[in-house]
Each structure stands twice: as C-alpha cells, then as structure tokens.
Design an enzyme around this catalytic site. Sequence first.
Site, PDB file in Angstrom:
ATOM      1  CG  ASP A   1      -2.296   0.792   1.560  1.00  0.00           C
ATOM      2  OD1 ASP A   1      -2.996   0.495   0.890  1.00  0.00           O
ATOM      3  OD2 ASP A   1      -1.961   1.949   1.027  1.00  0.00           O
TER       4      ASP A   1
ATOM      5  CG  ASN B   1     -12.768  -0.741   3.568  1.00  0.00           C
ATOM      6  OD1 ASN B   1     -13.202  -1.157   4.281  1.00  0.00           O
ATOM      7  ND2 ASN B   1     -11.324  -0.090   3.051  1.00  0.00           N
TER       8      ASN B   1
ATOM      9  CG  HIS C   1      -8.430  -2.954  -2.115  1.00  0.00           C
ATOM     10  ND1 HIS C   1      -9.355  -1.886  -3.379  1.00  0.00           N
ATOM     11  CD2 HIS C   1      -8.899  -2.564  -1.076  1.00  0.00           C
ATOM     12  CE1 HIS C   1      -9.544  -1.185  -2.505  1.00  0.00           C
ATOM     13  NE2 HIS C   1      -9.464  -1.220  -1.767  1.00  0.00           N
TER      14      HIS C   1
END
Length: 122
Positions: free
Chosen positions: A35, A93, A106
């Site tokens: 990330d 999410n 993801h």
Amino acid sequence: MTYTYDDQNIFAKILRGEIPNETVHETEHTLAFRDIYPQAPVHVLVIPKGPYVCYDHFARAASDAEIVDYTRVVGQLCAELGVQEDGYRLISNAGAHGVQEVPHLHVHILGGRVLGRMLAKA
Ligand code: 5GP
C-alpha cells in the site's frame, strides 16, 4: 445488484503497468503489492487481475480458478509476510458505507503491530 467496473481506477492502471507498484507476489490471476500509504508495518493489497469491483462481485462472478488462486495467494502471503504468529487483519471495503476508495476488489493484509479494535466511530 449489478456492478459496473470502471477501468480508469488506479488499480486497473497498476495492472496495465501505467503506474508503478511495489509487487510482493504475482500469479496468473492475482497481484499483491505494498500500500502506498501503509497503516501498519505490514500493509499489502491483494487484487484479482480480473475486472471485479468488490468482494461479493468477485465471489459471484469470478471463475473457480480465479477464486482459488486469489484465496491461495492471500493465505501464502500471510505466511510469507511473517504475520501469522502475532496475528493480522484482513479488510475488504466495499461501496459508500464501506468507504471504498478504489473500486477494484482488494483485500488489505495488515499486521506487524497491535491493530486496535475492529471499528472506530465514524
Ligand atoms: P480502500 O479505502 O479502497 O479500501 O483502500 C484503497 C487503498 O489503496 C488505500 O489504503 C490507499 O493507500 C491505497 N492506494 C491508493 N492509491 C494507490 C496507489 O497508487 N498505489 C498503491 N500501492 N496504493 C494505493
């Protein structure tokens, strides 16, 4: 609900090689990379290479081969990233209430520190 995939999202651009990424693992159907704004010492994103908006879209529409590959990569990474012993968190999410920023499925793999309780007040 039918999802519409936006191929201009940032992870689609990463998959097309238009934006660099720090890859940690790649298979025929799956890519895992760091990330860009890590929230923990270990923060890796795992994405399918196919055009899936979120987890339920993938789980319903992807092929068995894609689902097996993706699931195995998540499992393999939890071992390779060294988070199994002390624990980790997987987050995926979706949509507005999930506060999904990038509309390409993801799973976040987070670890390397105590992560606190699962949800903070919005
Ligand atoms: P979401 O809120 O959609 O679950 O999470 C999206 C994640 O993608 C965020 O943690 C954000 O830091 C990460 N991200 C956004 N843009 C980029 C990028 O260009 N490269 C990488 N490696 N991560 C990104």
